[in-house]
Write an enzyme that holds these catalytic residues in place. Structure first.
Site, PDB file in Angstrom:
ATOM      1  N   ARG A 142       0.838  -1.202   0.000  1.00 10.83           N
ATOM      2  CA  ARG A 142       0.000   0.000   0.000  1.00 10.83           C
ATOM      3  C   ARG A 142       0.873   1.252   0.000  1.00 10.83           C
ATOM      4  O   ARG A 142       0.649   2.190  -0.753  1.00 10.83           O
ATOM      5  CB  ARG A 142      -0.932  -0.024   1.210  1.00 10.83           C
ATOM      6  CG  ARG A 142      -2.243  -0.776   0.995  1.00 10.83           C
ATOM      7  CD  ARG A 142      -2.064  -2.161   0.422  1.00 10.83           C
ATOM      8  NE  ARG A 142      -3.322  -2.867   0.265  1.00 10.83           N
ATOM      9  CZ  ARG A 142      -3.824  -3.694   1.189  1.00 10.83           C
ATOM     10  NH1 ARG A 142      -3.163  -3.923   2.327  1.00 10.83           N
ATOM     11  NH2 ARG A 142      -4.957  -4.317   0.964  1.00 10.83           N
ATOM     12  N   ASP A 171      -0.065  -6.527  -3.643  1.00 14.84           N
ATOM     13  CA  ASP A 171      -1.483  -6.273  -3.418  1.00 14.84           C
ATOM     14  C   ASP A 171      -2.002  -5.424  -4.573  1.00 14.84           C
ATOM     15  O   ASP A 171      -1.255  -5.146  -5.517  1.00 14.84           O
ATOM     16  CB  ASP A 171      -1.702  -5.593  -2.056  1.00 14.84           C
ATOM     17  CG  ASP A 171      -2.995  -6.060  -1.401  1.00 14.84           C
ATOM     18  OD1 ASP A 171      -4.075  -5.815  -1.989  1.00 14.84           O
ATOM     19  OD2 ASP A 171      -2.940  -6.672  -0.321  1.00 14.84           O
ATOM     20  N   HIS A 243      -6.791  -9.588  -4.629  1.00  8.75           N
ATOM     21  CA  HIS A 243      -5.807  -8.517  -4.400  1.00  8.75           C
ATOM     22  C   HIS A 243      -4.787  -8.471  -5.549  1.00  8.75           C
ATOM     23  O   HIS A 243      -3.593  -8.283  -5.321  1.00  8.75           O
ATOM     24  CB  HIS A 243      -5.087  -8.728  -3.072  1.00  8.75           C
ATOM     25  CG  HIS A 243      -5.980  -8.560  -1.879  1.00  8.75           C
ATOM     26  ND1 HIS A 243      -6.210  -7.342  -1.298  1.00  8.75           N
ATOM     27  CD2 HIS A 243      -6.709  -9.460  -1.171  1.00  8.75           C
ATOM     28  CE1 HIS A 243      -7.037  -7.485  -0.260  1.00  8.75           C
ATOM     29  NE2 HIS A 243      -7.368  -8.760  -0.174  1.00  8.75           N
ATOM     30  N   ASP A 307      -7.204 -14.473   0.762  1.00  9.98           N
ATOM     31  CA  ASP A 307      -8.268 -13.751   1.465  1.00  9.98           C
ATOM     32  C   ASP A 307      -9.040 -12.830   0.538  1.00  9.98           C
ATOM     33  O   ASP A 307      -8.576 -12.458  -0.530  1.00  9.98           O
ATOM     34  CB  ASP A 307      -7.668 -12.927   2.603  1.00  9.98           C
ATOM     35  CG  ASP A 307      -6.695 -11.869   2.078  1.00  9.98           C
ATOM     36  OD1 ASP A 307      -5.815 -12.232   1.265  1.00  9.98           O
ATOM     37  OD2 ASP A 307      -6.815 -10.689   2.461  1.00  9.98           O
ATOM     38  N   GLU A 308     -10.228 -12.452   0.979  1.00 13.04           N
ATOM     39  CA  GLU A 308     -11.056 -11.419   0.364  1.00 13.04           C
ATOM     40  C   GLU A 308     -11.153 -11.579  -1.155  1.00 13.04           C
ATOM     41  O   GLU A 308     -10.975 -10.619  -1.911  1.00 13.04           O
ATOM     42  CB  GLU A 308     -10.509 -10.030   0.726  1.00 13.04           C
ATOM     43  CG  GLU A 308     -10.574  -9.753   2.228  1.00 13.04           C
ATOM     44  CD  GLU A 308     -10.001  -8.412   2.623  1.00 13.04           C
ATOM     45  OE1 GLU A 308     -10.479  -7.823   3.601  1.00 13.04           O
ATOM     46  OE2 GLU A 308      -9.045  -7.943   1.946  1.00 13.04           O
ATOM     47  N   PHE A 401      -2.304  -3.101  14.168  1.00 13.42           N
ATOM     48  CA  PHE A 401      -1.777  -1.850  14.690  1.00 13.42           C
ATOM     49  C   PHE A 401      -2.018  -0.660  13.768  1.00 13.42           C
ATOM     50  O   PHE A 401      -1.480   0.430  14.001  1.00 13.42           O
ATOM     51  CB  PHE A 401      -0.284  -1.993  14.996  1.00 13.42           C
ATOM     52  CG  PHE A 401       0.023  -2.867  16.185  1.00 13.42           C
ATOM     53  CD1 PHE A 401      -0.981  -3.519  16.889  1.00 13.42           C
ATOM     54  CD2 PHE A 401       1.335  -3.050  16.591  1.00 13.42           C
ATOM     55  CE1 PHE A 401      -0.698  -4.329  17.981  1.00 13.42           C
ATOM     56  CE2 PHE A 401       1.641  -3.850  17.685  1.00 13.42           C
ATOM     57  CZ  PHE A 401       0.626  -4.493  18.382  1.00 13.42           C
ATOM     58  N   ASP A 402      -2.846  -0.843  12.715  1.00 18.22           N
ATOM     59  CA  ASP A 402      -3.298   0.315  11.953  1.00 18.22           C
ATOM     60  C   ASP A 402      -4.520   0.959  12.604  1.00 18.22           C
ATOM     61  O   ASP A 402      -5.016   1.974  12.112  1.00 18.22           O
ATOM     62  CB  ASP A 402      -3.569  -0.028  10.490  1.00 18.22           C
ATOM     63  CG  ASP A 402      -4.464  -1.239  10.302  1.00 18.22           C
ATOM     64  OD1 ASP A 402      -4.592  -2.052  11.237  1.00 18.22           O
ATOM     65  OD2 ASP A 402      -5.034  -1.400   9.204  1.00 18.22           O
ATOM     66  N   GLU A 452      -2.121   1.379   4.581  1.00 15.06           N
ATOM     67  CA  GLU A 452      -2.940   2.396   3.921  1.00 15.06           C
ATOM     68  C   GLU A 452      -2.760   3.753   4.599  1.00 15.06           C
ATOM     69  O   GLU A 452      -2.751   4.792   3.939  1.00 15.06           O
ATOM     70  CB  GLU A 452      -4.422   2.003   3.954  1.00 15.06           C
ATOM     71  CG  GLU A 452      -4.788   0.837   3.046  1.00 15.06           C
ATOM     72  CD  GLU A 452      -4.755  -0.493   3.769  1.00 15.06           C
ATOM     73  OE1 GLU A 452      -5.463  -1.420   3.357  1.00 15.06           O
ATOM     74  OE2 GLU A 452      -4.016  -0.598   4.791  1.00 15.06           O
TER      75      GLU A 452
END
Length: 549
Positions: A142, A171, A243, A307-308, A401-402, A452
Site C-alpha cells: 500500500r 497487493d 488482491h 483472502d477477500e 496496529f493500523d 494504507e
C-alpha cells in the site's frame, strides 16, 4: 536485572557488578560469538581467537548446550565476567540482547557516548520462549517502504526477541519485488500515478503524486541474510488469487477475463480483480515463487494470501467453469481451495510450508501442513486448529496496529478505534477454553502493520511501538506480568535507539493528525463493531462452504 522486556523466565540477582573495559573479548564458537557481538555492538567487543590463556581473559564466554531448546539461553554475571550458555546461535543473540538491556540505556545508541561506563549487575538468568513464532507483519504494498526501513525493522524485532518478519509484497496497490522471468511485474506493477487521500466514506480525493518502488532480488537476498544473522526469518507474501490488480496491470491475460484492462489501484478497499485459476496462472506464479525463494535463500514459510476473493468473475467465465467441471468440483469456492493447494504443492517442492489467511481455510481442503492466520478472530482459528492446522494468532483485535491507540482528535488518521498497549498486553493467544490438542496447534502470534495509513517510517514507528513491546512479552514470556512497570525504562532504551514511538501520554505535537488529510476522523469505526461484523461474516461463510472437519 530488572525492567527487562520481554521478561525472562528466571531472574536471580546477586551482589556486585561486572564492568566491560575497552577491548573486552568474547570467546566461544564463532557463530555464537558473532551473535553476541552483534547484540552488543556499541561495546565494540573483540573475538577471542587465541589459545586457552586468551579465552580465560575473555569478558564473555559462550558455550553451546545441546540440551537447551532452540532460542533458549542462560546468563551468569559475576564480578569476574559473563558466562552464556545457549541452545543455538539465536539463543546466544538473545542472551546478548538481555545483557544489552541490563546495561545503561545508552547501550541502545549507535556509538558510545564519551565517558560511557558499561556496568552490568551480577546475577543469573534462565530463559526460553513460550512460542516459536513471534512476529510482525509489514505491508510494503500500500505504501512502499525503502530497504533501509525493512532492515531497521529487523533490528528492532531482534531487540525484542521477535523472530518473524512477514513481508506483504504484493497487493492491488503495488507489486514490490523484481522478477527477471516476468519483468513487467516490477516495471509496470510497482507504481501508481496517485494515491487517495480519502480515508473514509465520501467523494474520493487524490494527492496527484506518483508513488512506487520495489526491491531487487539482490535486495531480497541482502534482507534475508541480514535477518538470519539477527535471528529473524522473513516470510514473504504474494497474496493471490484476489488482491491482484497490480499483477493484472502488468499481465492482464492472467485474469478471469483476459480482454479486461486493469490498473494499479490508487485507492483502498477490496477489488474484484482476481487471477484466473487455470494452469497457466499456476505456472506463472510458480516461476515467480522460485525467484523469491532463491533470492531469500532459506524460506521455511511462504504466505499465499487467499483472502477477500470475489469469485464472481470465475462463475461468469465459461472457460473457468468448464475447467472447474472437468476437475469434478462443484463450486467456485472448491476451485479456490484447489488453486491454493496447487500453489502449496509448488512451495512444498522448495521446502516451504504455505501460510494463508483464514478465508482460505473456510473455503475448503488445504494441505495438512498449511499454516492458517485467523485475522477475523480466534474462533475461526480454533476451528482451523481442531481440523489439524497449525495457526498463528493474528486477530484484528488486538493485533492490527493500523487502529488508533486512542479515540482522540489528537491522533493521526487510523482505520478505526481503539487498540491500546493494555489491550495487547491482555491478549492470550491460547484461550483457556481450548482443548490441549487445539492449544498445541498455536505456533505463536504476530502484530499486523497495514500501511494504507502508514505512509513513511516515522508513522511506522508510531504505530508499531510500544504496542509491539507488549506483543513481544506475550509471545515470549507468556503473560504481561511486570510489563507495565518495566515499560518506562524500556522506552528510555527506544529513545536512545531513535524510535519515534507513541508516548504513553499521547502523541507529541508533530505526531498529531492536525486538520489536514491526516486528521483523525470521527468516522473511524470502533474495533468492537468490526469484530462483531467479522464474526457474523465468518459464521455465514462456514454455513455455505465445505470445511476440513
Amino acid at each position: 536485572m530488572v525492567d527487562l522486556i520481554p521478561r525472562p523466565r528466571v531472574v536471580r540477582t546477586a551482589p556486585g557488578t561486572f564492568v566491560f573495559t575497552p577491548g573486552s573479548l568474547v570467546a566461544g564458537p564463532a557463530e555464537m560469538v558473532g551473535a553476541v557481538r552483534r547484540a552488543l555492538a556499541v561495546l565494540d567487543l573483540g573475538a577471542a581467537t587465541g589459545g586457552a590463556q586468551t579465552v580465560s581473559e575473555a569478558a564473555i564466554t559462550v558455550e553451546l548446550d545441546e540440551h537447551l531448546t532452540n532460542e533458549a539461553y542462560a546468563v551468569t554475571v559475576t564480578p569476574e565476567g559473563v558466562r552464556i550458555v545457549a541452545g543455538d546461535a539465536a539463543g546466544a543473540l538473545y542472551a546478548g540482547q538481555t545483557l544489552r538491556q541490563s546495561l545503561p540505556a545508552a547501550a541502545f545508541r549507535s556509538a558510545a557516548l564519551p565517558g560511557a561506563a558499561w556496568t552490568v549487575p551480577c546475577g543469573h538468568i534462565e530463559d526460553a520462549p513460550r512460542f516459536p513464532w513471534r512476529g510482525a507483519h509489514l505491508d510494503v504494498s500500500r505504501h512502499f517502504l525503502p530497504k533501509r526501513e525493512v532492515l531497521r525493522m529487523i533490528d528492532l524485532l531482534a531487540v525484542h526477541k521477535l523472530n518473524r518478519l512477514h513481508l506483504h509484497l504484493a497487493d492491488d496497490q503495488g507489486w514490490r519485488v523484481e522478477s527477471r522471468v516476468h519483468p513487467l511485474l516490477h516495471e509496470a506493477g510497482s507504481h501508481r500515478p496517485r494515491t487517495t487521500t480519502t480515508h473514509f466514506h465520501g467523494e474520493q480525493r487524490f494527492d496527484g503524486t506518483p508513488h512506487g518502488g520495489h526491491y531487487t532480488l539482490d535486495d531480497l537476498a541482502e534482507m534475508g541474510a541480514y535477518a538470519r544473522a539477527r535471528g529473524v526469518t522473513i516470510v514473504p507474501e504474494i497474496d493471490v488469487p484476489g488482491h491482484a490488480s497490480a499483477i493484472l496491470a502488468a499481465y492482464p491475460h492472467l485474469g478471469a477475463d483476459p480482454a479486461a484492462s486493469h490498473e494499479v489501484l490508487d485507492r483502498w478497499g477490496i477489488s474484484p480483480a482476481i487471477l484466473s485459476p487455470l494452469p497457466a496462472t499456476v505456472e506463472f506464479l510458480a516461476a515467480v515463487f522460485a525467484e523469491i525463494v532463491g533470492a531469500l535463500g532459506q524460506v521455511p514459510y511462504f504466505h499465499i494470501g487467499g483472502d477477500e476473493c470475489v469469485l464472481d468473475d470465475w462463475a461468469a467465465s465459461a472457460e473457468i467453469t468448464e475447467y472447474r467441471e472437468s476437475l469434478g468440483l462443484a463450486t467456485p469456492a472448491d476451485l479456490h481451495a484447489r488453486f491454493l493447494r496447487e500453489l502449496a504443492d509448488v512451495l512444498a517442492g522448495h521446502g516451504c510450508r504455505a501460510v494463508v489467511w483464514d478465508e482460505a481455510f473456510v473455503s475448503g481442503a488445504l494441505r495438512a501442513d498449511t499454516i492458517v492466520m485467523p485475522w477475523r478472530g480466534m474462533e475461526v482459528g480454533r476451528r482451523a486448529a481442531s481440523a489439524g492446522h497449525d495457526i498463528v494468532a493474528t486477530p484484528v483485535f488486538p493485533l492490527y496496529f493500523d487502529y488508533a491507540e486512542a479515540a482522540s482528535p489528537e491522533e493521526p488518521v487510523a482505520i478505526g478505534d481503539t487498540i491500546t498497549v493494555a489491550d495487547v498486553a491482555a491478549f492470550e493467544p491460547v484461550p483457556a477454553s481450548w482443548t490441549p490438542e487445539e492449544a498445541s496447534r498455536v505456533l505463536g502470534a504476530q502484530f499486523q502493520l497495514w500501511t494504507e495509513r502508514i505512509p513513511d517510517g516515522r508513522t511506522l514507528d508510531y504505530r508499531a511501538w510500544p504496542r509491539g513491546c507488549a506483543l513481544a512479552q506475550i509471545a515470549w514470556s507468556g503473560d504481561a506480568e511486570g510489563f507495565q512497570s518495566s515499560l518506562p525504562a524500556h522506552l528510555a532504551r527506544l529513545d536512545a535507539y531513535g524510535v519515534e514511538y507513541r508516548p504513553l501520554a499521547g502523541p507529541l505535537p508533530w505526531q498529531r493528525g492536525g486538520t489536514g488529510d491526516r486528521r483523525h476522523s470521527p468516522g473511524a469505526v470502533p474495533v468492537a463493531q468490526v469484530m462483531r461484523h467479522l464474526a457474523e461474516m465468518t459464521h455465514e461463510a462456514d454455513s455455505t462452504r465445505p470445511s476440513l472437519g
